[in-house]
Motif scaffolding. Sequence first.
Motif, short mmCIF file in Angstrom:
data_model
loop_
_atom_site.label_atom_id
_atom_site.label_comp_id
_atom_site.label_asym_id
_atom_site.label_seq_id
_atom_site.Cartn_x
_atom_site.Cartn_y
_atom_site.Cartn_z
N GLU A 1 -17.11 -0.20 1.85
CA GLU A 1 -16.75 -1.40 1.09
C GLU A 1 -15.26 -1.50 0.76
OE1 GLU A 1 -18.38 1.27 -0.04
OE2 GLU A 1 -18.41 1.42 -2.21
N GLY A 2 -14.51 -0.42 1.05
CA GLY A 2 -13.07 -0.43 0.76
C GLY A 2 -12.81 -0.17 -0.71
N LEU A 3 -11.51 -0.16 -1.07
CA LEU A 3 -11.16 0.12 -2.45
C LEU A 3 -10.03 -0.79 -2.90
CD1 LEU A 3 -11.87 2.11 -4.78
CD2 LEU A 3 -9.91 3.47 -4.04
N ALA A 4 -10.40 -1.72 -3.76
CA ALA A 4 -9.43 -2.61 -4.40
C ALA A 4 -8.40 -3.17 -3.41
CB ALA A 4 -8.78 -1.89 -5.57
N GLU A 5 -7.12 -3.11 -3.81
CA GLU A 5 -6.04 -3.64 -2.95
C GLU A 5 -5.58 -2.57 -1.97
OE1 GLU A 5 -5.20 -6.82 -3.82
OE2 GLU A 5 -6.74 -6.57 -5.37
N LEU A 6 -6.10 -1.36 -2.13
CA LEU A 6 -5.55 -0.23 -1.39
C LEU A 6 -6.12 -0.08 0.01
CD1 LEU A 6 -5.65 2.41 -4.26
CD2 LEU A 6 -3.74 0.96 -3.56
N TYR A 7 -7.45 -0.02 0.09
CA TYR A 7 -8.10 0.28 1.37
C TYR A 7 -9.04 -0.86 1.76
CZ TYR A 7 -6.26 4.76 -0.05
OH TYR A 7 -5.42 5.75 -0.47
N PRO A 8 -8.84 -1.42 2.92
CA PRO A 8 -9.68 -2.56 3.33
C PRO A 8 -11.12 -2.14 3.61
CG PRO A 8 -8.22 -1.89 5.12
CD PRO A 8 -7.84 -1.05 3.94
N PRO A 9 -12.06 -3.07 3.49
CA PRO A 9 -13.45 -2.75 3.83
C PRO A 9 -13.62 -2.64 5.34
CG PRO A 9 -13.24 -5.09 3.33
CD PRO A 9 -11.89 -4.47 3.07
N ILE A 10 -14.56 -1.82 5.77
CA ILE A 10 -14.94 -1.80 7.18
C ILE A 10 -16.25 -2.59 7.34
CG2 ILE A 10 -15.48 -0.36 9.16
CD1 ILE A 10 -13.90 1.88 7.93
N ALA A 11 -17.10 -2.50 6.31
CA ALA A 11 -18.36 -3.24 6.35
C ALA A 11 -18.07 -4.73 6.45
CB ALA A 11 -19.17 -2.94 5.09
N LYS A 12 -18.62 -5.35 7.50
CA LYS A 12 -18.46 -6.80 7.73
C LYS A 12 -17.00 -7.23 7.86
CE LYS A 12 -22.98 -7.78 6.79
NZ LYS A 12 -23.54 -6.75 7.67
N SER A 13 -16.12 -6.30 8.22
CA SER A 13 -14.71 -6.65 8.40
C SER A 13 -14.52 -7.53 9.63
CB SER A 13 -13.91 -5.35 8.56
OG SER A 13 -12.69 -5.61 9.23
N ASP A 14 -13.72 -8.57 9.50
CA ASP A 14 -13.46 -9.42 10.68
C ASP A 14 -12.54 -8.70 11.67
OD1 ASP A 14 -11.12 -9.59 9.19
OD2 ASP A 14 -11.21 -11.77 8.91
N TYR A 15 -11.93 -7.63 11.20
CA TYR A 15 -11.06 -6.82 12.06
C TYR A 15 -11.84 -6.09 13.14
CZ TYR A 15 -6.22 -5.32 12.19
OH TYR A 15 -4.91 -5.19 12.53
N LEU A 16 -13.15 -5.94 12.94
CA LEU A 16 -13.98 -5.23 13.92
C LEU A 16 -14.07 -5.99 15.25
CD1 LEU A 16 -17.02 -3.92 11.80
CD2 LEU A 16 -14.93 -2.70 12.44
N ALA A 17 -13.68 -7.25 15.24
CA ALA A 17 -13.78 -8.07 16.45
C ALA A 17 -13.06 -7.43 17.64
CB ALA A 17 -13.24 -9.46 16.18
N ASP A 18 -11.93 -6.78 17.39
CA ASP A 18 -11.18 -6.16 18.48
C ASP A 18 -11.49 -4.66 18.53
OD1 ASP A 18 -9.38 -5.18 20.32
OD2 ASP A 18 -7.68 -6.31 19.53
N LYS A 19 -12.50 -4.30 19.30
CA LYS A 19 -12.95 -2.91 19.28
C LYS A 19 -11.91 -1.95 19.85
CE LYS A 19 -17.40 -1.67 20.11
NZ LYS A 19 -18.54 -1.18 20.92
N ASN A 20 -11.17 -2.39 20.88
CA ASN A 20 -10.15 -1.49 21.44
C ASN A 20 -9.14 -1.09 20.38
OD1 ASN A 20 -11.52 -2.16 23.72
ND2 ASN A 20 -9.71 -2.61 24.95
N GLN A 21 -8.75 -2.07 19.59
CA GLN A 21 -7.77 -1.80 18.53
C GLN A 21 -8.34 -0.81 17.49
OE1 GLN A 21 -6.49 -5.41 16.68
NE2 GLN A 21 -4.77 -4.45 15.66
N ILE A 22 -9.60 -0.97 17.16
CA ILE A 22 -10.24 -0.09 16.17
C ILE A 22 -10.30 1.34 16.73
CG2 ILE A 22 -12.39 0.40 14.92
CD1 ILE A 22 -10.96 -2.11 13.91
#
Length: 141
Positions: free
Chosen positions: A52-73
């Motif tokens: 779920e991430g942590l506040a402003e510090l660490y972004p969530p991975i759950a349901k993150s739109d960043y997951l769209a680019d798997k190579n980058q991950i």
Amino acid sequence: MIRLTGFLVVIAVFIACLSCQSEEEIKRQRYITEGILIYKNNCANCHQPKGEGLAELYPPIAKSDYLADKNQIICLMRYGQQGKIVVNGKSYNRPMPPQPQLSDLEIAELATYIYNEWGNETTVTDVKAVTPILKKCAESK
Ligand code: HEC
């Protein structure tokens, strides 16, 4: 007789297919089980146990739109990530440290876990697919 042979062929193909599916399923379960452990040991401190991430510090991975680019991950798991990024509409800007100790297989297991748990996948991210991606991102560093 021809009918019976045809029938047996259909049955044989059906059984063969059942067993090939379950082999894939066993592999998926194995990757996920390992992935959970690797996540706990290397990622959960920052991204939290449920992703779920942590506040402003660490972004969530759950349901993150960043997951769209798997190579980058796949690349960022080993090589880290720096600079401002926007995840689900929220900005983050803190370096994620590289984790060069993670093997290709461990990264494949992590990717399988993450995409099955928090993306919409039900398949294995095989190490055979991960190795060339890691090679490519190493070259562009
Ligand atoms: C020391 C804390 C820390 C650790 C450990 C860490 N990360 Fe990150 N991670 C971050 C930060 C901070 C960012 C955002 C980087 C930025 O601002 O550019 C990030 C970004 C990400 C992103 C892209 C954005 C998103 O949330 O979808 C993913 C995916 C990710 N990390 C996965 C992982 C995985 C998998 C591991 C374990 C192998 C891991 N991280 C370990 C801090 C960490």
